[in-house]
Design a protein around this motif. Structure first.
Motif, PDB file in Angstrom:
ATOM      1  N   ILE A 160       0.836  -1.205   0.000  1.00 24.51           N
ATOM      2  CA  ILE A 160       0.000   0.000   0.000  1.00 24.51           C
ATOM      3  C   ILE A 160       0.868   1.251   0.000  1.00 24.51           C
ATOM      4  N   ALA A 161       1.970   1.213   0.759  1.00 19.62           N
ATOM      5  CA  ALA A 161       2.868   2.370   0.806  1.00 19.62           C
ATOM      6  C   ALA A 161       3.466   2.648  -0.571  1.00 19.62           C
ATOM      7  N   GLY A 162       3.939   1.613  -1.229  1.00 21.48           N
ATOM      8  CA  GLY A 162       4.519   1.800  -2.554  1.00 21.48           C
ATOM      9  C   GLY A 162       3.499   2.259  -3.565  1.00 21.48           C
ATOM     10  N   PHE A 163       2.319   1.671  -3.525  1.00 21.62           N
ATOM     11  CA  PHE A 163       1.240   2.066  -4.435  1.00 21.62           C
ATOM     12  C   PHE A 163       0.881   3.536  -4.250  1.00 21.62           C
ATOM     13  N   THR A 164       0.732   3.956  -2.995  1.00 23.08           N
ATOM     14  CA  THR A 164       0.312   5.328  -2.703  1.00 23.08           C
ATOM     15  C   THR A 164       1.356   6.337  -3.159  1.00 23.08           C
ATOM     16  N   GLU A 165       2.621   6.048  -2.910  1.00 28.43           N
ATOM     17  CA  GLU A 165       3.689   6.955  -3.327  1.00 28.43           C
ATOM     18  C   GLU A 165       3.705   7.123  -4.844  1.00 28.43           C
ATOM     19  N   ALA A 166       3.577   6.005  -5.560  1.00 27.37           N
ATOM     20  CA  ALA A 166       3.588   6.063  -7.027  1.00 27.37           C
ATOM     21  C   ALA A 166       2.347   6.769  -7.563  1.00 27.37           C
ATOM     22  N   ALA A 167       1.180   6.472  -6.973  1.00 30.83           N
ATOM     23  CA  ALA A 167      -0.063   7.093  -7.436  1.00 30.83           C
ATOM     24  C   ALA A 167      -0.045   8.602  -7.216  1.00 30.83           C
ATOM     25  N   ALA A 168       0.491   9.038  -6.064  1.00 22.12           N
ATOM     26  CA  ALA A 168       0.573  10.477  -5.797  1.00 22.12           C
ATOM     27  C   ALA A 168       1.431  11.179  -6.834  1.00 22.12           C
ATOM     28  N   ALA A 169       2.515  10.531  -7.244  1.00 22.65           N
ATOM     29  CA  ALA A 169       3.401  11.122  -8.252  1.00 22.65           C
ATOM     30  C   ALA A 169       2.729  11.189  -9.617  1.00 22.65           C
ATOM     31  N   GLU A 170       1.847  10.236  -9.903  1.00 24.14           N
ATOM     32  CA  GLU A 170       1.167  10.213 -11.201  1.00 24.14           C
ATOM     33  C   GLU A 170       0.032  11.224 -11.309  1.00 24.14           C
ATOM     34  N   LEU A 171      -0.685  11.458 -10.198  1.00 27.32           N
ATOM     35  CA  LEU A 171      -1.994  12.115 -10.304  1.00 27.32           C
ATOM     36  C   LEU A 171      -2.063  13.528  -9.739  1.00 27.32           C
ATOM     37  N   TRP A 172      -0.944  14.074  -9.246  1.00 26.18           N
ATOM     38  CA  TRP A 172      -1.034  15.405  -8.641  1.00 26.18           C
ATOM     39  C   TRP A 172      -1.423  16.471  -9.652  1.00 26.18           C
ATOM     40  N   ARG A 173      -1.016  16.297 -10.915  1.00 28.71           N
ATOM     41  CA  ARG A 173      -1.383  17.285 -11.942  1.00 28.71           C
ATOM     42  C   ARG A 173      -2.884  17.280 -12.227  1.00 28.71           C
ATOM     43  N   ASP A 174      -3.545  16.173 -11.899  1.00 28.96           N
ATOM     44  CA  ASP A 174      -4.995  16.075 -12.102  1.00 28.96           C
ATOM     45  C   ASP A 174      -5.783  16.594 -10.909  1.00 28.96           C
ATOM     46  N   GLY A 175      -5.077  17.070  -9.888  1.00 28.02           N
ATOM     47  CA  GLY A 175      -5.755  17.602  -8.707  1.00 28.02           C
ATOM     48  C   GLY A 175      -6.151  16.556  -7.690  1.00 28.02           C
ATOM     49  N   VAL A 176      -5.681  15.323  -7.861  1.00 22.72           N
ATOM     50  CA  VAL A 176      -6.004  14.250  -6.922  1.00 22.72           C
ATOM     51  C   VAL A 176      -4.841  14.087  -5.950  1.00 22.72           C
ATOM     52  N   ARG A 177      -5.139  14.238  -4.670  1.00 17.23           N
ATOM     53  CA  ARG A 177      -4.125  14.147  -3.627  1.00 17.23           C
ATOM     54  C   ARG A 177      -4.207  12.786  -2.919  1.00 17.23           C
ATOM     55  N   PHE A 178      -3.090  12.360  -2.387  1.00 17.13           N
ATOM     56  CA  PHE A 178      -3.014  11.099  -1.645  1.00 17.13           C
ATOM     57  C   PHE A 178      -2.370  11.343  -0.292  1.00 17.13           C
ATOM     58  N   THR A 179      -2.864  10.635   0.708  1.00 19.80           N
ATOM     59  CA  THR A 179      -2.235  10.627   2.024  1.00 19.80           C
ATOM     60  C   THR A 179      -2.115   9.190   2.497  1.00 19.80           C
ATOM     61  N   GLU A 231       1.503  13.816   2.337  1.00 19.47           N
ATOM     62  CA  GLU A 231       1.457  12.570   1.584  1.00 19.47           C
ATOM     63  C   GLU A 231       1.811  11.363   2.441  1.00 19.47           C
ATOM     64  N   ASP A 232       2.444  11.560   3.569  1.00 19.98           N
ATOM     65  CA  ASP A 232       2.866  10.447   4.416  1.00 19.98           C
ATOM     66  C   ASP A 232       2.918  10.930   5.853  1.00 19.98           C
ATOM     67  N   VAL A 233       2.224  10.232   6.744  1.00 22.74           N
ATOM     68  CA  VAL A 233       2.240  10.638   8.144  1.00 22.74           C
ATOM     69  C   VAL A 233       2.250   9.391   9.020  1.00 22.74           C
ATOM     70  N   LEU A 234       3.116   9.398  10.024  1.00 26.83           N
ATOM     71  CA  LEU A 234       3.187   8.331  11.015  1.00 26.83           C
ATOM     72  C   LEU A 234       2.529   8.841  12.285  1.00 26.83           C
ATOM     73  N   ILE A 235       1.505   8.132  12.738  1.00 29.82           N
ATOM     74  CA  ILE A 235       0.755   8.553  13.920  1.00 29.82           C
ATOM     75  C   ILE A 235       0.993   7.509  14.995  1.00 29.82           C
ATOM     76  N   ALA A 236       1.926   7.774  15.856  1.00 29.04           N
ATOM     77  CA  ALA A 236       2.369   6.734  16.781  1.00 29.04           C
ATOM     78  C   ALA A 236       3.019   7.345  18.004  1.00 29.04           C
ATOM     79  N   GLY A 237       3.210   6.509  19.011  1.00 31.05           N
ATOM     80  CA  GLY A 237       3.946   6.900  20.201  1.00 31.05           C
ATOM     81  C   GLY A 237       5.395   6.500  20.061  1.00 31.05           C
ATOM     82  N   ARG A 238       5.831   5.589  20.914  1.00 26.66           N
ATOM     83  CA  ARG A 238       7.235   5.191  20.881  1.00 26.66           C
ATOM     84  C   ARG A 238       7.611   4.442  19.605  1.00 26.66           C
ATOM     85  N   GLU A 239       6.601   4.019  18.824  1.00 24.44           N
ATOM     86  CA  GLU A 239       6.896   3.317  17.572  1.00 24.44           C
ATOM     87  C   GLU A 239       7.667   4.193  16.597  1.00 24.44           C
TER      88      GLU A 239
END
Length: 264
Positions: A160-179, A231-239
């Motif tokens: 999912i991480a790899g897919f999201t990173e690649a999709a964000a790079a492909e679609l930002w010009r179309d106005g579609v954002r990914f997180t 585009e990428d956020v880690l929501i965690a404590g000591r992790e």
């Protein structure tokens, strides 16, 4: 900036845990919601808790076996469009590689990877036509580090991480954002519902989960990241420390991980 007020937000896995918390907070902030999960009674319970129940549509579905195009058409019919898709539905794992049946790996990948990819593809045409949209992928700290007893889950969340990173790079010009939102330990039923070696429920709340963030804290962090178009956020404590150690001292991380407790 993706603000929730006035937006139509479709959340999968919305009947409990992080999905429920995301729904309640989005409703409070003025979003119209389409909620999907397998259990209609639980979706009805969540809708009753929302700030504006009249602006909450329920769309029950089993994302392990579904027609993404048809389900998306139904979702878009509820309020005329989908502005934000939150791919939250998923299942975890608690079993060793040597014991795990292939059917368990396939089930995890079907729900945790193929389902969100299918829904993402299905909502894209109308988002691109409008020149606006936001797709939120709920990953995990195991999107960034592999963890014993979770070979399949780690694989799906890495994918999912790899897919999201690649999709964000492909679609930002179309106005579609990914997180890509990567929660660490959150106090949900994720370990209880996790699959064992033969597909049975784990049925136990992990100690680390009991000490984790509340679903509400996690939801707040996710919506804050979406509002900032992160585009990428880690929501965690000591992790957070595990991810930092892997990045800056990979040999040390590998040494520690190999000696981690790996019993179910």
């Amino acid at each position: 900036m993706t603000q929730l007020a006035g937006k139509v937000v479709w959340i999968t896995g919305a009947s409990s845990g992080i999905g429920e918390a995301l729904a309640l907070l989005a409703s409070k902030r003025g979003a119209r919601l389409v909620l999907t999960a397998r259990r209609l009674p639980e979706l009805e319970r969540v809708r009753a808790l929302c700030a504006d129940a009249q602006n909450v549509a329920l769309l029950p579905a089993d994302l392990a076996a579904f027609d993404a195009g048809e389900l998306t058409r139904q979702a878009e019919t509820c309020f005329g469009r989908i502005d934000v898709l939150v791919n939250n539905a998923g299942i975890s794992q608690r079993s060793l590689l040597k014991d795990t049946e292939m059917s368990v790996y396939r089930r995890i990948m079907e729900l945790d990877f193929f389902a969100p990819v299918a829904l993402t593809r299905a909502v894209l045409p109308n988002m691109r036509a409008r020149g606006a949209g936001h797709i939120v992928m709920i990953g995990s700290v195991v999107s960034k580090i592999g963890v014993p007893l979770r070979t399949g889950y780690s694989a799906a969340k890495h994918a999912i991480a790899g897919f999201t990173e690649a999709a964000a790079a492909e679609l930002w010009r179309d106005g579609v954002r990914f997180t890509l939102a990567c929660p660490g330990f959150v106090r949900t039923q994720v370990s209880v519902n996790a699959l064992g070696a033969s597909g049975e429920k784990h049925g136990v709340v992990d100690e680390d989960i009991l000490k984790g963030l509340s679903p509400e804290q996690c939801a707040e962090g996710i919506w804050r990241a979406v509002a900032k178009d992160r585009e990428d956020v880690l929501i965690a404590g000591r992790e957070h420390l595990y991810v930092l150690i892997k990045r800056f001292a990979p040999a040390l991380f590998a040494h520690v991980l190999k000696r981690a407790k790996a019993t179910s």
